[in-house]
Motif scaffolding. Structure first.
Motif, PDB file in Angstrom:
ATOM      1  N   GLN A 288      18.583  41.501  -4.026  1.00  0.00           N
ATOM      2  CA  GLN A 288      19.166  42.790  -3.693  1.00  0.00           C
ATOM      3  C   GLN A 288      19.131  43.059  -2.183  1.00  0.00           C
ATOM      4  N   SER A 289      18.003  42.892  -1.540  1.00  0.00           N
ATOM      5  CA  SER A 289      17.879  43.209  -0.111  1.00  0.00           C
ATOM      6  C   SER A 289      17.877  41.921   0.709  1.00  0.00           C
ATOM      7  N   ARG A 290      18.950  41.178   0.585  1.00  0.00           N
ATOM      8  CA  ARG A 290      19.081  39.881   1.235  1.00  0.00           C
ATOM      9  C   ARG A 290      19.989  40.015   2.447  1.00  0.00           C
ATOM     10  N   MET A 291      19.541  39.450   3.576  1.00  0.00           N
ATOM     11  CA  MET A 291      20.405  39.401   4.753  1.00  0.00           C
ATOM     12  C   MET A 291      20.780  37.950   5.046  1.00  0.00           C
ATOM     13  N   ILE A 292      19.791  37.074   5.118  1.00  0.00           N
ATOM     14  CA  ILE A 292      20.080  35.648   5.330  1.00  0.00           C
ATOM     15  C   ILE A 292      19.711  34.879   4.067  1.00  0.00           C
ATOM     16  N   CYS A 293      18.431  34.724   3.826  1.00  0.00           N
ATOM     17  CA  CYS A 293      17.977  33.986   2.631  1.00  0.00           C
ATOM     18  C   CYS A 293      17.189  34.858   1.658  1.00  0.00           C
ATOM     19  N   GLY A 294      16.870  36.078   2.026  1.00  0.00           N
ATOM     20  CA  GLY A 294      16.135  36.974   1.139  1.00  0.00           C
ATOM     21  C   GLY A 294      14.634  36.900   1.262  1.00  0.00           C
ATOM     22  N   VAL A 295      14.137  36.186   2.265  1.00  0.00           N
ATOM     23  CA  VAL A 295      12.688  36.030   2.420  1.00  0.00           C
ATOM     24  C   VAL A 295      12.037  37.364   2.782  1.00  0.00           C
TER      25      VAL A 295
ATOM     26  N   GLY B  21      13.192  40.412   2.405  1.00  0.00           N
ATOM     27  CA  GLY B  21      13.348  41.342   1.293  1.00  0.00           C
ATOM     28  C   GLY B  21      12.373  41.051   0.170  1.00  0.00           C
ATOM     29  N   GLY B  22      12.147  39.777  -0.106  1.00  0.00           N
ATOM     30  CA  GLY B  22      11.197  39.399  -1.158  1.00  0.00           C
ATOM     31  C   GLY B  22       9.768  39.743  -0.792  1.00  0.00           C
ATOM     32  N   ILE B  23       9.394  39.526   0.458  1.00  0.00           N
ATOM     33  CA  ILE B  23       8.046  39.878   0.909  1.00  0.00           C
ATOM     34  C   ILE B  23       7.863  41.385   0.857  1.00  0.00           C
ATOM     35  N   ALA B  24       8.896  42.138   1.246  1.00  0.00           N
ATOM     36  CA  ALA B  24       8.829  43.598   1.205  1.00  0.00           C
ATOM     37  C   ALA B  24       8.690  44.106  -0.230  1.00  0.00           C
ATOM     38  N   GLU B  25       9.418  43.514  -1.157  1.00  0.00           N
ATOM     39  CA  GLU B  25       9.301  43.913  -2.556  1.00  0.00           C
ATOM     40  C   GLU B  25       7.913  43.583  -3.100  1.00  0.00           C
ATOM     41  N   TYR B  26       7.362  42.452  -2.705  1.00  0.00           N
ATOM     42  CA  TYR B  26       6.039  42.042  -3.176  1.00  0.00           C
ATOM     43  C   TYR B  26       4.959  43.023  -2.714  1.00  0.00           C
ATOM     44  N   PHE B  27       5.026  43.425  -1.434  1.00  0.00           N
ATOM     45  CA  PHE B  27       4.025  44.337  -0.876  1.00  0.00           C
ATOM     46  C   PHE B  27       4.426  45.804  -0.976  1.00  0.00           C
ATOM     47  N   ASN B  28       5.606  46.086  -1.562  1.00  0.00           N
ATOM     48  CA  ASN B  28       6.093  47.446  -1.778  1.00  0.00           C
ATOM     49  C   ASN B  28       6.198  48.226  -0.465  1.00  0.00           C
ATOM     50  N   VAL B  29       6.839  47.607   0.533  1.00  0.00           N
ATOM     51  CA  VAL B  29       7.097  48.254   1.815  1.00  0.00           C
ATOM     52  C   VAL B  29       8.591  48.149   2.128  1.00  0.00           C
ATOM     53  N   ASP B  30       9.007  48.830   3.173  1.00  0.00           N
ATOM     54  CA  ASP B  30      10.407  48.806   3.585  1.00  0.00           C
ATOM     55  C   ASP B  30      10.755  47.438   4.183  1.00  0.00           C
ATOM     56  N   PRO B  31      11.859  46.824   3.753  1.00  0.00           N
ATOM     57  CA  PRO B  31      12.231  45.511   4.297  1.00  0.00           C
ATOM     58  C   PRO B  31      12.453  45.512   5.807  1.00  0.00           C
ATOM     59  N   THR B  32      12.834  46.656   6.364  1.00  0.00           N
ATOM     60  CA  THR B  32      13.051  46.735   7.813  1.00  0.00           C
ATOM     61  C   THR B  32      11.763  46.457   8.576  1.00  0.00           C
ATOM     62  N   LEU B  33      10.634  46.903   8.058  1.00  0.00           N
ATOM     63  CA  LEU B  33       9.353  46.640   8.721  1.00  0.00           C
ATOM     64  C   LEU B  33       9.043  45.143   8.750  1.00  0.00           C
ATOM     65  N   ILE B  34       9.320  44.459   7.655  1.00  0.00           N
ATOM     66  CA  ILE B  34       9.085  43.022   7.592  1.00  0.00           C
ATOM     67  C   ILE B  34      10.033  42.297   8.552  1.00  0.00           C
TER      68      ILE B  34
END
Length: 63
Positions: free
Chosen positions: A11-18, A20-33
């Motif tokens: 869902q929150s993929r820009m290049i490969c989704g890495v 976005g996946g880390i953000a979903e795992y830690f429940n934080v905003d993908p922009t911070l990652i």
């Protein structure tokens, strides 16, 4: 009890989704990652770490 797994995001993929996946795992905003990755990329290690993670972390399964 279901264990939490790390996947590359579909869902929150820009290049490969890495990031976005880390953000979903830690429940934080993908922009911070992504901002953290940019800071690491300035040292050169962030780019290498991102592509290694893109190879190692599996895609999120289809729902």
């Amino acid at each position: 009890m279901e264990t939490k797994r790390l996947y590359r995001s579909r869902q929150s993929r820009m290049i490969c989704g890495v990031c976005g996946g880390i953000a979903e795992y830690f429940n934080v905003d993908p922009t911070l990652i992504r901002l953290g990755l940019v800071l690491l990329a300035c040292t050169g290690t962030g780019i290498l770490a991102y592509f290694i993670a893109a190879i190692i972390i599996p895609d999120q399964p289809q729902a």
